[in-house]
Design an enzyme around this catalytic site. Sequence first.
Site, short mmCIF file in Angstrom:
data_model
loop_
_atom_site.label_atom_id
_atom_site.label_comp_id
_atom_site.label_asym_id
_atom_site.label_seq_id
_atom_site.Cartn_x
_atom_site.Cartn_y
_atom_site.Cartn_z
N PHE A 78 0.82 -1.25 -0.04
CA PHE A 78 0.12 -0.14 -0.01
C PHE A 78 0.68 1.13 -0.12
O PHE A 78 0.23 2.43 -0.38
CB PHE A 78 -0.77 0.12 1.34
CG PHE A 78 -1.87 -0.97 1.25
CD1 PHE A 78 -3.02 -0.79 0.73
CD2 PHE A 78 -1.60 -2.37 2.13
CE1 PHE A 78 -4.03 -2.01 0.87
CE2 PHE A 78 -2.36 -3.28 2.17
CZ PHE A 78 -3.82 -3.23 1.54
N TYR A 146 0.61 10.92 -10.71
CA TYR A 146 0.24 9.69 -9.77
C TYR A 146 -0.14 8.69 -10.59
O TYR A 146 0.42 7.38 -10.23
CB TYR A 146 -0.77 10.05 -8.97
CG TYR A 146 -1.61 9.03 -8.14
CD1 TYR A 146 -0.79 8.60 -7.02
CD2 TYR A 146 -2.83 8.95 -8.28
CE1 TYR A 146 -1.41 7.59 -6.55
CE2 TYR A 146 -3.36 8.01 -7.63
CZ TYR A 146 -2.78 7.24 -6.66
OH TYR A 146 -3.45 6.18 -5.98
N LYS A 150 1.77 4.71 -10.87
CA LYS A 150 1.31 3.29 -10.38
C LYS A 150 1.11 2.41 -11.55
O LYS A 150 1.44 1.05 -11.64
CB LYS A 150 -0.14 3.64 -9.86
CG LYS A 150 -0.12 4.40 -8.65
CD LYS A 150 -0.01 3.25 -7.22
CE LYS A 150 -0.14 3.89 -6.19
NZ LYS A 150 -0.25 2.79 -5.10
N ARG A 290 -8.99 21.30 -10.88
CA ARG A 290 -7.70 20.95 -10.54
C ARG A 290 -6.63 20.21 -11.53
O ARG A 290 -7.42 19.23 -12.00
CB ARG A 290 -7.93 20.17 -9.26
CG ARG A 290 -6.71 19.80 -8.33
CD ARG A 290 -7.29 18.87 -7.13
NE ARG A 290 -7.77 17.49 -7.58
CZ ARG A 290 -7.97 16.56 -6.43
NH1 ARG A 290 -7.93 16.83 -5.39
NH2 ARG A 290 -8.23 15.32 -6.91
N1 LIG Z 1 -7.41 6.58 -0.94
C1 LIG Z 1 -7.88 6.14 -2.12
O1 LIG Z 1 -8.88 6.71 -2.41
C2 LIG Z 1 -6.99 5.39 -3.20
C3 LIG Z 1 -7.57 5.30 -4.41
C4 LIG Z 1 -6.77 4.18 -5.16
C5 LIG Z 1 -5.78 3.70 -4.72
N2 LIG Z 1 -5.35 4.21 -3.65
C6 LIG Z 1 -4.00 3.45 -2.99
O2 LIG Z 1 -3.93 2.73 -1.80
C7 LIG Z 1 -2.81 2.88 -1.03
C8 LIG Z 1 -3.29 3.34 0.25
O3 LIG Z 1 -3.82 4.62 0.22
P1 LIG Z 1 -4.31 5.32 1.69
O4 LIG Z 1 -5.39 6.18 1.30
O5 LIG Z 1 -4.32 4.34 2.59
O6 LIG Z 1 -2.98 6.29 1.84
P2 LIG Z 1 -2.44 6.59 3.21
O7 LIG Z 1 -1.32 7.97 2.89
O8 LIG Z 1 -3.19 6.83 4.34
O9 LIG Z 1 -1.30 5.56 3.37
C9 LIG Z 1 -0.14 5.40 2.65
C10 LIG Z 1 0.86 4.89 3.67
O10 LIG Z 1 2.15 4.63 3.06
C11 LIG Z 1 3.31 5.13 4.07
N3 LIG Z 1 4.29 5.29 2.89
C12 LIG Z 1 4.22 6.07 1.74
N4 LIG Z 1 5.51 6.31 1.27
C13 LIG Z 1 6.51 5.11 2.02
C14 LIG Z 1 7.52 4.93 1.86
N5 LIG Z 1 8.51 5.20 1.01
N6 LIG Z 1 7.99 3.99 2.79
C15 LIG Z 1 7.27 3.40 3.73
N7 LIG Z 1 5.94 3.85 3.77
C16 LIG Z 1 5.46 4.79 3.13
C17 LIG Z 1 2.54 6.52 4.60
O11 LIG Z 1 3.31 6.87 5.62
C18 LIG Z 1 1.13 6.09 4.72
O12 LIG Z 1 1.07 5.56 6.30
C19 LIG Z 1 -1.87 3.77 -1.84
O13 LIG Z 1 -1.06 3.14 -2.55
C20 LIG Z 1 -2.75 4.46 -2.68
O14 LIG Z 1 -2.14 4.99 -4.02
C21 LIG Z 1 -5.91 4.75 -2.69
O1 LIG Z 2 -11.73 19.95 -2.02
C1 LIG Z 2 -12.10 19.34 -2.90
C2 LIG Z 2 -11.39 17.92 -3.16
C3 LIG Z 2 -11.68 17.37 -4.25
N1 LIG Z 2 -12.53 17.72 -5.10
C4 LIG Z 2 -13.10 17.26 -6.32
O2 LIG Z 2 -13.53 15.80 -5.98
C5 LIG Z 2 -13.20 14.84 -6.81
C6 LIG Z 2 -12.69 13.67 -5.88
O3 LIG Z 2 -11.32 14.02 -5.61
P1 LIG Z 2 -10.29 13.35 -4.47
O4 LIG Z 2 -11.19 12.89 -3.33
O5 LIG Z 2 -9.11 14.27 -4.10
O6 LIG Z 2 -10.06 11.90 -5.19
P2 LIG Z 2 -9.23 11.59 -6.55
O7 LIG Z 2 -8.48 12.81 -7.05
O8 LIG Z 2 -10.33 11.29 -7.57
O9 LIG Z 2 -8.43 10.56 -6.30
C7 LIG Z 2 -8.76 9.55 -5.33
O10 LIG Z 2 -9.29 8.38 -6.18
C8 LIG Z 2 -8.31 7.92 -6.89
C9 LIG Z 2 -9.00 6.64 -7.83
O11 LIG Z 2 -10.20 7.04 -8.48
C10 LIG Z 2 -7.12 7.44 -6.35
O12 LIG Z 2 -6.08 6.93 -7.34
C11 LIG Z 2 -6.42 8.47 -5.64
O13 LIG Z 2 -5.27 7.87 -4.78
C12 LIG Z 2 -7.33 9.25 -4.50
O14 LIG Z 2 -6.69 10.16 -3.92
C13 LIG Z 2 -12.13 15.42 -7.98
O15 LIG Z 2 -12.79 15.61 -9.06
C14 LIG Z 2 -11.90 16.75 -7.35
O16 LIG Z 2 -11.44 17.63 -8.23
C15 LIG Z 2 -13.27 19.15 -4.99
O17 LIG Z 2 -14.05 19.59 -5.97
N2 LIG Z 2 -12.68 19.85 -3.91
#
Ligand SMILES: NC(=O)c1ccc[n+]([C@@H]2O[C@H](COP(=O)([O-])OP(=O)(O)OC[C@H]3O[C@@H](n4cnc5c(N)ncnc54)[C@H](O)[C@@H]3O)[C@@H](O)[C@H]2O)c1
Ligand SMILES: O=c1ccn([C@@H]2O[C@H](COP(=O)(O)OP(=O)(O)O[C@H]3O[C@H](CO)[C@@H](O)[C@H](O)[C@H]3O)[C@@H](O)[C@H]2O)c(=O)[nH]1
Length: 334
Positions: A78, A146, A150, A290
Amino acid sequence: MKLLVTGGAGYIGGTVAGLLVDRGHQAVVFDNLSHGRQDLLPQGVEFILGELADRSHLERIFTEAKEQGSPFDGVLHFAALIEAGESMVKPEIYFRNNTASTLSLFEAMLSSGPRKLVFSSTAAVYGEPEVVPIPEDARLQPTNTYGESKLLVEHMLRWMNQIHGLRYASLRYFNVAGAPESADGGITRGEAHEPESHLIPLILDVALGRRQSIRIYGDDYPTPDGTCIRDYIHVSDLADAHLLALDALESSSRLIFNLGNGKGFSVKEVIESARRVTGHPIPAELHPRRPGDPAFLVAGSEKAIKELGWKPRYTQLDDILRTAWAWHQQRYNK
Ligand SMILES: NC(=O)c1ccc[n+]([C@@H]2O[C@H](COP(=O)([O-])OP(=O)(O)OC[C@H]3O[C@@H](n4cnc5c(N)ncnc54)[C@H](O)[C@@H]3O)[C@@H](O)[C@H]2O)c1
Ligand SMILES: O=c1ccn([C@@H]2O[C@H](COP(=O)(O)OP(=O)(O)O[C@H]3O[C@H](CO)[C@@H](O)[C@H](O)[C@H]3O)[C@@H](O)[C@H]2O)c(=O)[nH]1
């Protein structure tokens, strides 16, 4: 099973580590705490402070586990930087942390670790889709670095599988939201990104009085109300899919799945849902787009449903928001 969970001090990795422990597995979290929180780690999880780029540290962890007679069975990866918006300002840190550092993990796994991995990929690998809902075989053309960072890992994985037999599941998450509920309905962890950039927690900050208003980034997208559409998936449903993917890797060596709800909600619809759930008017302000945001990202997840037997339980946006709201209030002791 014994699993190394990189990034397990974060939102999603911590939720999956907790589920692993609940199901009787051993979860060892490896995190540099750059964005994670050790105090939010679920009970029963072991923690190692470490940096993904540190190949020799990872090798030591794998080797010592073998010497102690309890080798790792797999890795759940992750650890990453996750902000699409930031990645369009500082692409180099995304390629370094998400792509180059992941190669160190692969090298350590090949030299002394397990050859099974579940990778957190993302909907951002698709970019602006040509077909919706997006199938796994859609064109891969990220609109932000980003997503590119990936996608490069997915390319590396294909070769690691073909040449070294590294078994992997690449799970392309759509927008992950909500907080895990325990059997008695309690909530002890949830999204706690610092700084926060995600739409739902930012909206909930407004409902808690921590922010004046929510910014809407662009209302001139080619969508019905002009704001971006995303597919929101509950973090517990996502966690379930990881355990199913680990099982499936017993009989398959290369898996790719979308994980989403198959329904899209615009930024304005998410704000409306939060108004219903919190009872707060949630003022919104219009801002420019954005950079790097695709207009429309909705998953076709039939493949995971059919092949993994995955059954998402949170299909209504209001239910997802309800769990996020419960966590958000608790987090700030309101
Ligand atoms: N949150 C979403 O909507 C979303 C959507 C699609 C994919 N993802 C992917 O899911 C994964 C987890 O996301 P999340 O929302 O839990 O994010 P998060 O920031 O809460 O968790 C990521 C963790 O990785 C650790 N980390 C980052 N770089 C590191 C490094 N170089 N070495 C060791 N640890 C490191 C951070 O300290 C953090 O605890 C990520 O790979 C992200 O790209 C998230
Ligand atoms: O203050 C805000 C924040 C976000 N947005 C919009 O809300 C949508 C969702 O944005 P955000 O919650 O930042 O998520 P994403 O940019 O869609 O990205 C998320 O979802 C992706 C998968 O779709 C993952 O890969 C990323 O890690 C995760 O951050 C986007 O259109 C943004 O432009 C706003 O309008 N206002």
